[in-house]
Design a protein around this motif. Structure first.
Motif, mmCIF file in Angstrom:
data_model
loop_
_atom_site.group_PDB
_atom_site.id
_atom_site.type_symbol
_atom_site.label_atom_id
_atom_site.label_comp_id
_atom_site.label_asym_id
_atom_site.label_seq_id
_atom_site.Cartn_x
_atom_site.Cartn_y
_atom_site.Cartn_z
ATOM 1 N N GLY A 1 0.785 -1.229 0.000
ATOM 2 C CA GLY A 1 0.000 0.000 0.000
ATOM 3 C C GLY A 1 0.818 1.280 0.000
ATOM 4 O O GLY A 1 0.256 2.378 0.021
ATOM 5 N N LYS A 2 2.147 1.164 -0.067
ATOM 6 C CA LYS A 2 2.992 2.360 0.018
ATOM 7 C C LYS A 2 3.157 3.072 -1.317
ATOM 8 O O LYS A 2 3.578 4.226 -1.369
ATOM 9 N N HIS A 3 2.840 2.372 -2.402
ATOM 10 C CA HIS A 3 2.990 2.976 -3.728
ATOM 11 C C HIS A 3 1.746 2.708 -4.580
ATOM 12 O O HIS A 3 1.028 1.724 -4.371
ATOM 13 N N LEU A 4 1.519 3.586 -5.536
ATOM 14 C CA LEU A 4 0.416 3.457 -6.470
ATOM 15 C C LEU A 4 0.963 3.586 -7.883
ATOM 16 O O LEU A 4 1.706 4.521 -8.194
ATOM 17 N N ALA A 5 0.612 2.636 -8.749
ATOM 18 C CA ALA A 5 0.967 2.724 -10.170
ATOM 19 C C ALA A 5 -0.240 3.236 -10.940
ATOM 20 O O ALA A 5 -1.384 2.887 -10.625
ATOM 21 N N SER A 6 0.020 4.082 -11.934
ATOM 22 C CA SER A 6 -1.062 4.588 -12.787
ATOM 23 C C SER A 6 -0.635 4.479 -14.247
ATOM 24 O O SER A 6 0.532 4.666 -14.583
ATOM 25 N N GLY A 7 -1.595 4.167 -15.120
ATOM 26 C CA GLY A 7 -1.313 4.039 -16.546
ATOM 27 C C GLY A 7 -2.292 4.859 -17.353
ATOM 28 O O GLY A 7 -3.496 4.860 -17.075
ATOM 29 N N SER A 8 -1.771 5.568 -18.359
ATOM 30 C CA SER A 8 -2.575 6.513 -19.118
ATOM 31 C C SER A 8 -2.371 6.316 -20.614
ATOM 32 O O SER A 8 -1.407 5.686 -21.055
ATOM 33 N N PHE A 9 -3.260 6.916 -21.403
ATOM 34 C CA PHE A 9 -3.108 6.844 -22.845
ATOM 35 C C PHE A 9 -2.007 7.774 -23.343
ATOM 36 O O PHE A 9 -1.751 7.845 -24.544
ATOM 37 N N ASP A 10 -1.334 8.493 -22.432
ATOM 38 C CA ASP A 10 -0.147 9.276 -22.808
ATOM 39 C C ASP A 10 1.093 8.390 -22.900
ATOM 40 O O ASP A 10 2.205 8.885 -23.060
ATOM 41 N N LYS A 11 0.903 7.053 -22.793
ATOM 42 C CA LYS A 11 1.948 6.035 -22.917
ATOM 43 C C LYS A 11 2.824 5.916 -21.678
ATOM 44 O O LYS A 11 3.816 5.194 -21.687
ATOM 45 N N CYS A 12 2.470 6.631 -20.606
ATOM 46 C CA CYS A 12 3.312 6.638 -19.405
ATOM 47 C C CYS A 12 2.731 5.796 -18.281
ATOM 48 O O CYS A 12 1.514 5.759 -18.072
ATOM 49 N N GLY B 1 -0.472 3.570 -25.772
ATOM 50 C CA GLY B 1 -1.309 4.003 -24.659
ATOM 51 C C GLY B 1 -1.513 2.873 -23.671
ATOM 52 O O GLY B 1 -1.717 1.719 -24.054
ATOM 53 N N ILE B 2 -1.463 3.175 -22.374
ATOM 54 C CA ILE B 2 -1.526 2.146 -21.333
ATOM 55 C C ILE B 2 -2.980 1.901 -20.930
ATOM 56 O O ILE B 2 -3.677 2.816 -20.492
ATOM 57 N N PHE B 3 -3.411 0.652 -21.060
ATOM 58 C CA PHE B 3 -4.763 0.273 -20.668
ATOM 59 C C PHE B 3 -4.831 -0.260 -19.237
ATOM 60 O O PHE B 3 -5.838 -0.083 -18.558
ATOM 61 N N GLU B 4 -3.778 -0.952 -18.793
ATOM 62 C CA GLU B 4 -3.844 -1.618 -17.487
ATOM 63 C C GLU B 4 -2.465 -1.646 -16.852
ATOM 64 O O GLU B 4 -1.450 -1.811 -17.537
ATOM 65 N N VAL B 5 -2.428 -1.465 -15.526
ATOM 66 C CA VAL B 5 -1.197 -1.657 -14.752
ATOM 67 C C VAL B 5 -1.500 -2.601 -13.596
ATOM 68 O O VAL B 5 -2.629 -2.645 -13.096
ATOM 69 N N CYS B 6 -0.508 -3.396 -13.180
ATOM 70 C CA CYS B 6 -0.710 -4.336 -12.083
ATOM 71 C C CYS B 6 0.629 -4.658 -11.418
ATOM 72 O O CYS B 6 1.678 -4.615 -12.059
ATOM 73 N N TRP B 7 0.593 -4.964 -10.122
ATOM 74 C CA TRP B 7 1.786 -5.320 -9.333
ATOM 75 C C TRP B 7 1.852 -6.834 -9.151
ATOM 76 O O TRP B 7 0.821 -7.493 -8.981
ATOM 77 N N ASN B 8 3.079 -7.361 -9.118
ATOM 78 C CA ASN B 8 3.222 -8.772 -8.767
ATOM 79 C C ASN B 8 3.072 -8.941 -7.259
ATOM 80 O O ASN B 8 3.005 -7.958 -6.508
ATOM 81 N N SER B 9 3.014 -10.190 -6.808
ATOM 82 C CA SER B 9 2.682 -10.463 -5.402
ATOM 83 C C SER B 9 3.747 -9.975 -4.432
ATOM 84 O O SER B 9 3.442 -9.674 -3.275
ATOM 85 N N THR B 10 5.006 -9.881 -4.885
ATOM 86 C CA THR B 10 6.082 -9.432 -3.996
ATOM 87 C C THR B 10 6.307 -7.924 -4.061
ATOM 88 O O THR B 10 7.104 -7.383 -3.293
ATOM 89 N N GLY B 11 5.637 -7.242 -4.978
ATOM 90 C CA GLY B 11 5.714 -5.790 -5.014
ATOM 91 C C GLY B 11 6.979 -5.230 -5.628
ATOM 92 O O GLY B 11 7.301 -4.054 -5.411
#
Length: 566
Positions: free
Chosen positions: A506-517, A537-547
């Protein structure tokens, strides 16, 4: 008339009056209305001698509009338009058409009109730039060339008349910040500049993820809409418009020659399996990481082993599946479809346990509260809470004034968050009828929301719970739900934000946008700590189980994995 409706509204009756269209939407709408007249005039008018004859077919125009709708996130509009225009029957090879093709050709047309305006009747070029900003709508107006040229001549005459006066004054001085106001993240008062979409953002070297820490996975032949890490190992699943899902092995002890398994989505036709040619819209791993469920526009849900073998095909929806989720126990799968229903499936037998026909329009998202109770949302603006075995909803939440895009139960299962095209996110409790909080701050549609894995009942019980929201206004917001206030507004993205995901701690948040970032933020301070620019353009972001790894899926068919270990 349906094209007046934006995004997922395409599936509903048109509400009066129609929503205001943006510049791109309005031009595409006009293109759709005029296409038959336009195409017939183009094909029937003989070109001047020596010219190459222009060739435009309705199939080509329809395909470019279809791709534009897909890439802009109007997935339901794209589906409906694709059916009505018979996209699947065209001979166009979509893999050869680059992303943003419609916008590219419109830009070239705009540049052609600019060139027309810049040239005098005798072929000489205007001394200076005759236009400062020519919009798409300006460019299609009658007599735009003559009126703009005359306006420039008038402006030039005024400038020449004032030249002597201007020469007597001192040079221009830059204006200091007004009232001593500071800038936040390069933006005055910290407000988000919505006119910054023309130029790519310059990446801050201090936070940029180096190339040797980013692995780009190639193989998909179309947009990759979704991705999800296996909960127990570094297997990354992805789902694409090429009618496949893929499982990528990112484990360091991977000894196999192949790094990807291809899960081809086929249907039975004439006694044999043929590719469905439909988008894979959703996927979810079961809690122990042994099985992967996928949902498709072909109307079927499927269960696969982690080795890529098809275990079950679940067929009862009449039309595309938009979402599906395993319950925590792993004995049931929940799906939502365009047929206005949700279904609980027996994961062992592949049979439908119960179908819930309570929505009056397509169901867009579902989320389990526990192993037998779930919530669903729809373009009908309603949220239903249902339980296996009950023939009526336990609760119906009403309050949104536009379609509800996503819903999520908090980790304790006590609060339900929802986000909508009405630009609000709302917090609901089973203990009351009206919403607990009505959170209004975004200036455009909110596409998705995520709870932090913190607070009571989580592996991070001593950290406060937060809610993240991602919007088409290009911002991400972090909310203190207990107080009902926004604690951080994250403003580095330059295009709609389609996905957010919290790290396991919970210490970090990933975000993905259609600006390719892909941006990674510190959730306590709101500071940007890592950035990566991809190729689509980024449709989805996700973290692995170990972060320590973030996966991201993109519109150009790529999947990238960011290694955050130092």
């Amino acid at each position: 008339e349906n094209f007046y409706l934006r995004g997922q509204d395409i599936c509903c009756p048109p509400p009066p009056p129609p929503p205001e269209l943006g510049p791109d939407d309005a031009l595409v709408f006009a293109l759709l209305l005029d296409s038959q007249v336009l195409l017939s005039s183009v094909s029937n008018t003989p070109p001047p001698f020596g010219w190459v004859k222009m060739s435009i077919t309705s199939d080509e125009v329809n395909f470019l509009v279809y791709r534009y709708l897909q890439e802009s996130g109007f997935s339901h509009s794209a589906f409906t338009f694709g059916i009505e225009s018979h996209i699947s029957q065209s001979n166009i090879n979509g893999t050869l058409v680059p992303p943003a093709a419609l916008i590219s050709i419109l830009q070239k047309g705009l540049q052609y009109v600019e060139a027309e305006i810049s040239i005098n009747e005798d072929g000489t070029v205007f001394d200076g730039r005759p236009i400062e900003s020519l919009s798409l709508i300006d460019a299609v107006m009658p007599d735009v060339v003559q009126t703009r040229q005359q306006a420039f001549r008038d402006k030039l005459a005024q400038q020449q008349a004032a030249c002597a006066m201007a020469a007597s004054t001192s040079g221009n001085q830059s204006n200091p910040p007004k009232n001593g106001e500071a800038t936040v993240n390069g933006e005055e008062n910290g407000t988000h500049n919505m006119n910054n979409h023309n130029e790519p953002m310059e990446m801050d070297v201090d936070v940029e993820i180096p190339a040797n820490k980013a692995t780009v996975l190639r193989g998909h032949e179309s947009e990759v809409f979704i991705c999800a890490w296996n909960p127990v190992s570094d297997l990354l699943a992805s789902g694409s418009g090429d009618s496949t899902a893929r499982i990528w092995n990112l484990n360091e002890n991977n000894n196999s020659n192949s790094t990807q398994l291809v899960l081809r989505h086929c249907i039975r036709e004439g006694g044999q399996d043929v590719p469905s040619n439909k988008d894979v819209t959703s996927l979810d791993w079961n809690s122990d990481g042994t099985l992967l469920a996928t949902g498709s526009y072909d109307g079927f849900a499927r269960i696969w082993t982690k080795d890529g073998n098809l275990a079950s095909t679940l067929g009862q929806h009449k039309g595309p599946i938009f979402a599906l989720k395993w319950n925590k126990k792993g004995n049931s799968i929940l799906s939502a479809g365009v047929d206005k229903t949700t279904i609980i499936w027996d994961a062992h037998t592949g049979e439908a346990k119960q179908q819930f026909p309570f929505h009056s329009a397509p169901a867009l998202d579902v989320d389990w509260q526990n192993n037998t109770t779930f919530a669903s949302c729809s373009t009908d603006m309603c949220i239903h809470v249902c339980r296996l075995g009950n023939d009526r909803p336990l609760k119906t939440f009403q309050g949104h004034t536009n379609e509800v895009n996503a819903i999520k139960w908090d980790p304790s299962g006590m609060l339900l968050a929802s986000c909508s095209d009405d630009m609000t996110l709302k917090i609901w409790s089973m203990k009351q009828e009206s919403c607990v909080h009505d959170l209004q701050a975004h200036s455009k549609e909110i596409y998705t929301i995520k709870w932090s894995p913190t607070g009571p009942g989580t592996s991070n019980p001593n950290s406060n719970i937060m809610l993240a929201s991602a919007s088409f206004d290009s911002t991400v917001r972090l909310w203190d739900v207990e107080r009902g206030v926004c604690i951080h507004t994250l403003t580095k993205h330059q295009e709609p934000v389609y996905s957010v995901a919290f790290s396991p701690d919970g210490k970090h948040l990933a975000s993905g946008s259609f600006d390719k970032c892909v941006h990674i933020w510190n959730t306590t301070t709101g500071a940007l700590v890592h950035s990566y620019r991809g190729t689509g353009g980024i449709f989805e972001v996700c973290w692995n189980s170990t972060g320590d790894k973030v996966g991201a899926s993109a519109s150009d068919g790529s999947v990238c994995v960011l290694d955050l270990r130092k």
